[in-house]
Scaffold this motif. Sequence first.
Motif, PDB file in Angstrom:
ATOM      1  N   VAL A   1       0.868  -1.191   0.000  1.00 12.55           N
ATOM      2  CA  VAL A   1       0.000   0.000   0.000  1.00 12.55           C
ATOM      3  C   VAL A   1       0.900   1.235   0.000  1.00 12.55           C
ATOM      4  N   ASN A   2       0.744   2.065  -1.011  1.00 12.02           N
ATOM      5  CA  ASN A   2       1.552   3.288  -1.122  1.00 12.02           C
ATOM      6  C   ASN A   2       0.663   4.460  -1.508  1.00 12.02           C
ATOM      7  N   ALA A   3       1.220   5.654  -1.423  1.00 12.15           N
ATOM      8  CA  ALA A   3       0.465   6.848  -1.834  1.00 12.15           C
ATOM      9  C   ALA A   3       1.323   7.712  -2.747  1.00 12.15           C
ATOM     10  N   ILE A   4       0.641   8.494  -3.550  1.00  8.81           N
ATOM     11  CA  ILE A   4       1.298   9.490  -4.409  1.00  8.81           C
ATOM     12  C   ILE A   4       0.752  10.851  -3.988  1.00  8.81           C
ATOM     13  N   ALA A   5       1.635  11.798  -3.790  1.00  7.23           N
ATOM     14  CA  ALA A   5       1.187  13.164  -3.480  1.00  7.23           C
ATOM     15  C   ALA A   5       1.552  14.076  -4.647  1.00  7.23           C
ATOM     16  N   PRO A   6       0.596  14.309  -5.553  1.00  9.37           N
ATOM     17  CA  PRO A   6       0.894  15.187  -6.685  1.00  9.37           C
ATOM     18  C   PRO A   6       1.082  16.633  -6.232  1.00  9.37           C
ATOM     19  N   GLY A   7       1.907  17.356  -6.954  1.00  6.84           N
ATOM     20  CA  GLY A   7       1.984  18.796  -6.731  1.00  6.84           C
ATOM     21  C   GLY A   7       0.708  19.424  -7.278  1.00  6.84           C
ATOM     22  N   THR A   8       0.581  20.727  -7.108  1.00  8.77           N
ATOM     23  CA  THR A   8      -0.607  21.400  -7.635  1.00  8.77           C
ATOM     24  C   THR A   8      -0.598  21.284  -9.145  1.00  8.77           C
ATOM     25  N   ILE A   9      -1.712  20.831  -9.703  1.00 13.12           N
ATOM     26  CA  ILE A   9      -1.704  20.646 -11.145  1.00 13.12           C
ATOM     27  C   ILE A   9      -2.695  21.581 -11.825  1.00 13.12           C
ATOM     28  N   PHE A  10      -2.433  21.784 -13.095  1.00  9.50           N
ATOM     29  CA  PHE A  10      -3.330  22.604 -13.890  1.00  9.50           C
ATOM     30  C   PHE A  10      -4.111  21.692 -14.824  1.00  9.50           C
ATOM     31  N   SER A  11      -5.380  21.501 -14.515  1.00 10.53           N
ATOM     32  CA  SER A  11      -6.246  20.759 -15.436  1.00 10.53           C
ATOM     33  C   SER A  11      -7.628  21.368 -15.285  1.00 10.53           C
TER      34      SER A  11
ATOM     35  N   LEU B   1       2.303  28.667 -10.110  1.00 13.16           N
ATOM     36  CA  LEU B   1       2.762  27.611 -11.009  1.00 13.16           C
ATOM     37  C   LEU B   1       3.553  28.154 -12.182  1.00 13.16           C
ATOM     38  N   PHE B   2       3.277  29.429 -12.564  1.00 13.85           N
ATOM     39  CA  PHE B   2       3.990  29.961 -13.707  1.00 13.85           C
ATOM     40  C   PHE B   2       5.479  30.123 -13.437  1.00 13.85           C
ATOM     41  N   HIS B   3       5.877  29.993 -12.164  1.00 17.43           N
ATOM     42  CA  HIS B   3       7.304  30.083 -11.858  1.00 17.43           C
ATOM     43  C   HIS B   3       8.037  28.818 -12.285  1.00 17.43           C
ATOM     44  N   PHE B   4       7.323  27.761 -12.513  1.00 19.51           N
ATOM     45  CA  PHE B   4       7.978  26.546 -12.963  1.00 19.51           C
ATOM     46  C   PHE B   4       7.163  25.899 -14.070  1.00 19.51           C
ATOM     47  N   ALA B   5       7.742  24.807 -14.604  1.00 18.37           N
ATOM     48  CA  ALA B   5       7.043  24.108 -15.679  1.00 18.37           C
ATOM     49  C   ALA B   5       5.726  23.585 -15.146  1.00 18.37           C
ATOM     50  N   LEU B   6       4.679  23.733 -15.928  1.00 18.81           N
ATOM     51  CA  LEU B   6       3.376  23.220 -15.499  1.00 18.81           C
ATOM     52  C   LEU B   6       3.389  21.695 -15.512  1.00 18.81           C
ATOM     53  N   PRO B   7       3.093  21.086 -14.374  1.00 17.98           N
ATOM     54  CA  PRO B   7       3.063  19.625 -14.394  1.00 17.98           C
ATOM     55  C   PRO B   7       1.840  19.133 -15.155  1.00 17.98           C
ATOM     56  N   LYS B   8       1.951  18.028 -15.816  1.00 14.42           N
ATOM     57  CA  LYS B   8       0.839  17.446 -16.563  1.00 14.42           C
ATOM     58  C   LYS B   8       0.421  16.148 -15.888  1.00 14.42           C
ATOM     59  N   ASP B   9      -0.781  15.689 -16.249  1.00 16.84           N
ATOM     60  CA  ASP B   9      -1.299  14.475 -15.620  1.00 16.84           C
ATOM     61  C   ASP B   9      -0.324  13.301 -15.703  1.00 16.84           C
ATOM     62  N   TRP B  10       0.400  13.218 -16.860  1.00 14.16           N
ATOM     63  CA  TRP B  10       1.193  12.002 -17.050  1.00 14.16           C
ATOM     64  C   TRP B  10       2.392  11.921 -16.123  1.00 14.16           C
ATOM     65  N   GLU B  11       2.770  13.017 -15.472  1.00 13.58           N
ATOM     66  CA  GLU B  11       3.852  12.913 -14.490  1.00 13.58           C
ATOM     67  C   GLU B  11       3.426  11.966 -13.370  1.00 13.58           C
ATOM     68  N   TYR B  12       2.133  11.948 -13.087  1.00 12.29           N
ATOM     69  CA  TYR B  12       1.640  11.143 -11.966  1.00 12.29           C
ATOM     70  C   TYR B  12       1.376   9.711 -12.395  1.00 12.29           C
ATOM     71  N   GLN B  13       0.849   9.555 -13.592  1.00  8.64           N
ATOM     72  CA  GLN B  13       0.498   8.183 -13.993  1.00  8.64           C
ATOM     73  C   GLN B  13       1.742   7.316 -14.106  1.00  8.64           C
TER      74      GLN B  13
ATOM     75  N   LEU C   1       4.980   8.915  -2.115  1.00  2.80           N
ATOM     76  CA  LEU C   1       5.919   9.502  -3.068  1.00  2.80           C
ATOM     77  C   LEU C   1       5.402  10.874  -3.478  1.00  2.80           C
ATOM     78  N   ARG C   2       6.189  11.910  -3.205  1.00  2.00           N
ATOM     79  CA  ARG C   2       5.803  13.256  -3.640  1.00  2.00           C
ATOM     80  C   ARG C   2       6.211  13.403  -5.096  1.00  2.00           C
ATOM     81  N   VAL C   3       5.240  13.623  -5.947  1.00  2.00           N
ATOM     82  CA  VAL C   3       5.552  13.792  -7.375  1.00  2.00           C
ATOM     83  C   VAL C   3       5.276  15.253  -7.704  1.00  2.00           C
ATOM     84  N   ASP C   4       6.246  16.091  -7.374  1.00  2.00           N
ATOM     85  CA  ASP C   4       6.014  17.532  -7.482  1.00  2.00           C
ATOM     86  C   ASP C   4       7.283  18.294  -7.867  1.00  2.00           C
TER      87      ASP C   4
END
Length: 294
Positions: A192-202, A220-232, A251-254
């Motif tokens: 059992v694990n968890a993923i913590a996405p950063g703030t995303i733009f969708s 978010l404009f200070h960095f590259a906008l994360p997309k859904d596929w970073e998490y998948q 796992l922090r994916v941010d």
Amino acid sequence: MAACSVFRPGLFNHKVAIVTGGGTGIGKAISAELLELGCSVVISSRKAERLEAAAQEMRQKIPPSSSARVTPLPCNIRNEEEVKALISSVLKQFGRIDFLVNNGGGQFSSPAEHMSTKGWKAVIDTNLTGTFHCCKEVYSAWMKQHGGVIINIIADMWKGFPGMAHTGAARAAVDNLTKSLAIEWAHSGVRVNAIAPGTIFSKTAMENYKELGPNLLRCLFHFALPKDWEYQRAVCFLLSPGASYISGATLRVDAGQSLYHSMWEIPNHNAWPEAPEGENLEALKQLLSPPSKL
Ligand code: ADE
């Protein structure tokens, strides 16, 4: 959506996954990549029509040679009986459940002082209790005997979640639930694990953030906008045998956002703690002065 998986084709051939909230946003992206890798996916949420439309879209992309199927099954995860019916229906149709991805959730923005108890409970019920229902039922009905992998999708709530205190509290609780279940169910071969996405733009995320949205976007404009596929990708990794020794982890994916950046600001106000004066100031100076050399 990412054009092509970075994982080996057929990695999840003949596996079966349930993805709650699988019809939109991150959940849809996770489902699409699992399908691409040969996994049959049951997408679930409350809205039957939206699920069916998402399933239709995903079906177009499954190659004819693949045995993977996408099946929309509506379920309100707040309701334990509906969750039992969902798991039982998946077992009847597929005969196994290898993966559970708890991505279904919802919240609304509101200052805590204006949150009704009803609104608070609804968010806790969906994000925390709904996740618990799904974990408990999939474990009892299948994984206890056969093993499996559970992934909980949480959020970047490490520095609190002003404006959405209910979801911050619920996601922090799921982070802890992840650890408890990883230990309790290890003997059954369940990770059992968890993923913590950063703030995303969708689209879905922006609908959720409402008036918080523009502020989050500005950050978010200070960095590259994360997309859904970073998490998948991270989800597929944690589901894969490559993560066979990883359990109880979040796992922090941010891209490190949560370490170096804060979205929150306290506007200036007149209620700062009072600076010490007079005797109190002298006492403080004494306390802080370096010890005198003898
Ligand atoms: N997504 C948001 N709320 C949900 C619920 N109650 N059940 C399933 N998926 C959801």
